[in-house]
Design a protein around this motif. Structure first.
Motif, PDB file in Angstrom:
ATOM      1  N   ARG A 101       0.686  -1.296  -0.038  1.00 21.55           N
ATOM      2  CA  ARG A 101       0.171   0.100   0.023  1.00 21.55           C
ATOM      3  C   ARG A 101       0.840   1.312  -0.009  1.00 21.55           C
ATOM      4  O   ARG A 101       2.065   1.165   0.462  1.00 21.55           O
ATOM      5  CB  ARG A 101      -0.913   0.092   1.199  1.00 21.55           C
ATOM      6  N   GLN A 102       0.296   2.287  -0.330  1.00 16.17           N
ATOM      7  CA  GLN A 102       0.835   3.550  -0.598  1.00 16.17           C
ATOM      8  C   GLN A 102       0.101   4.664   0.422  1.00 16.17           C
ATOM      9  O   GLN A 102      -0.774   5.255   0.065  1.00 16.17           O
ATOM     10  CB  GLN A 102       0.881   4.322  -1.928  1.00 16.17           C
ATOM     11  N   PRO A 103       0.816   4.714   1.539  1.00 16.11           N
ATOM     12  CA  PRO A 103       0.217   5.728   2.390  1.00 16.11           C
ATOM     13  C   PRO A 103      -0.053   7.061   2.139  1.00 16.11           C
ATOM     14  O   PRO A 103      -0.849   7.753   2.538  1.00 16.11           O
ATOM     15  CB  PRO A 103       1.073   5.591   3.820  1.00 16.11           C
ATOM     16  N   THR A 104       0.603   7.550   1.127  1.00 16.88           N
ATOM     17  CA  THR A 104       0.527   8.780   0.741  1.00 16.88           C
ATOM     18  C   THR A 104      -0.447   9.155  -0.502  1.00 16.88           C
ATOM     19  O   THR A 104      -0.803  10.301  -0.964  1.00 16.88           O
ATOM     20  CB  THR A 104       1.792   9.543   0.431  1.00 16.88           C
ATOM     21  N   ALA A 105      -1.079   7.970  -0.900  1.00 23.32           N
ATOM     22  CA  ALA A 105      -2.000   8.034  -2.018  1.00 23.32           C
ATOM     23  C   ALA A 105      -3.174   8.969  -1.271  1.00 23.32           C
ATOM     24  O   ALA A 105      -3.585   8.651  -0.459  1.00 23.32           O
ATOM     25  CB  ALA A 105      -2.348   6.763  -2.520  1.00 23.32           C
ATOM     26  N   PRO A 106      -3.697   9.631  -2.418  1.00 24.28           N
ATOM     27  CA  PRO A 106      -4.928  10.644  -2.035  1.00 24.28           C
ATOM     28  C   PRO A 106      -6.030   9.743  -1.855  1.00 24.28           C
ATOM     29  O   PRO A 106      -6.460   8.765  -2.810  1.00 24.28           O
ATOM     30  CB  PRO A 106      -4.904  11.530  -2.822  1.00 24.28           C
TER      31      PRO A 106
END
Length: 229
Positions: free
Chosen positions: A16-21
């Protein structure tokens, strides 16, 4: 179930990408950005309304208007379900053979419209065996459309959006699950006839045909600029 899923959550979230909006509308953004998917979702709404109308009221129709024994009506509905499962496999095989899902969906929508129209207009007059055959055919079509439909969703959506597109159209599809039986109940309450209630799935089958035609037109319009480029 949510608590059980937490056991594997760390493993599933490794990529997962925690910074993805976050998008406010989530998967529904697909419906806004891709007009063909809106029409495909509308077709799903109509077809699911027909499906749940059949499954929710077939027994009541056979027992209260055709005067079949409750056990007999239950056996018929079991056969309707078997026809639906068989149809899902068979229509998928046909779509693979043709190399296209849309003609199969249009054929199913047309058959749904015709079968339910006959049940609505003649269901109280036809011989019992004919009504049973019509109900089984209705099961094979109005219960068997789902697999071909989701295959068409996967084919039409943009690369990498299969999950989001499927979620988006299923929102509309399950709205049909809720609305169809409710409207059928209203028709029965007003008219006092389950047979007349079958006009609802006949109408939604017709609307599904129109939606699929608009879907095809919207898809061709979307592909034309890409072809010119």
């Amino acid at each position: 179930m949510l608590l059980l899923l937490q056991v594997r959550r760390a493993l599933w979230d490794q990529a997962r990408q925690p910074t993805a909006p976050m998008r406010g509308s989530g998967s529904l953004a697909v419906l806004r950005s891709q007009p063909p998917m809106r029409w495909l979702g509308a077709a799903g709404f109509c077809l699911s309304a027909a499906q749940l109308s059949l499954l929710s009221f077939a027994v009541a129709f056979m027992v209260e208007e055709r005067l079949l024994a409750l056990v007999t009506a239950g056996v018929v509905v079991s056969v309707v379900h078997v026809a639906g499962v068989t149809g899902r496999i068979g229509w998928g095989v046909l779509a693979d053979y043709l190399g296209r899902s849309l003609p199969v969906l249009l054929g199913l929508a047309f058959t749904i419209t015709l079968v339910f129209l006959v049940l609505a207009l003649l269901g109280a007059l036809l011989p019992t065996w004919t009504v049973v055959m019509l109900l089984v055919l209705a099961g094979a079509t109005s219960v068997g459309w789902n697999g071909v439909y989701l295959a068409e969703v996967a084919r039409r959506c943009q690369p990498g959006e299969v999950g989001e597109a499927t979620a988006a159209v299923l929102v509309l599809t399950y709205m049909g699950v809720l609305v169809g039986p409710a409207l059928f109940s209203l028709i029965v309450w007003v008219t006092g006839s389950y047979a007349v209630g079958f006009l609802l799935p006949a109408a939604t089958g017709g609307l599904a045909i129109l939606s699929l035609q608009r879907y095809r037109g919207a898809g061709q319009a979307a592909e034309a600029p890409a072809t010119l480029r």
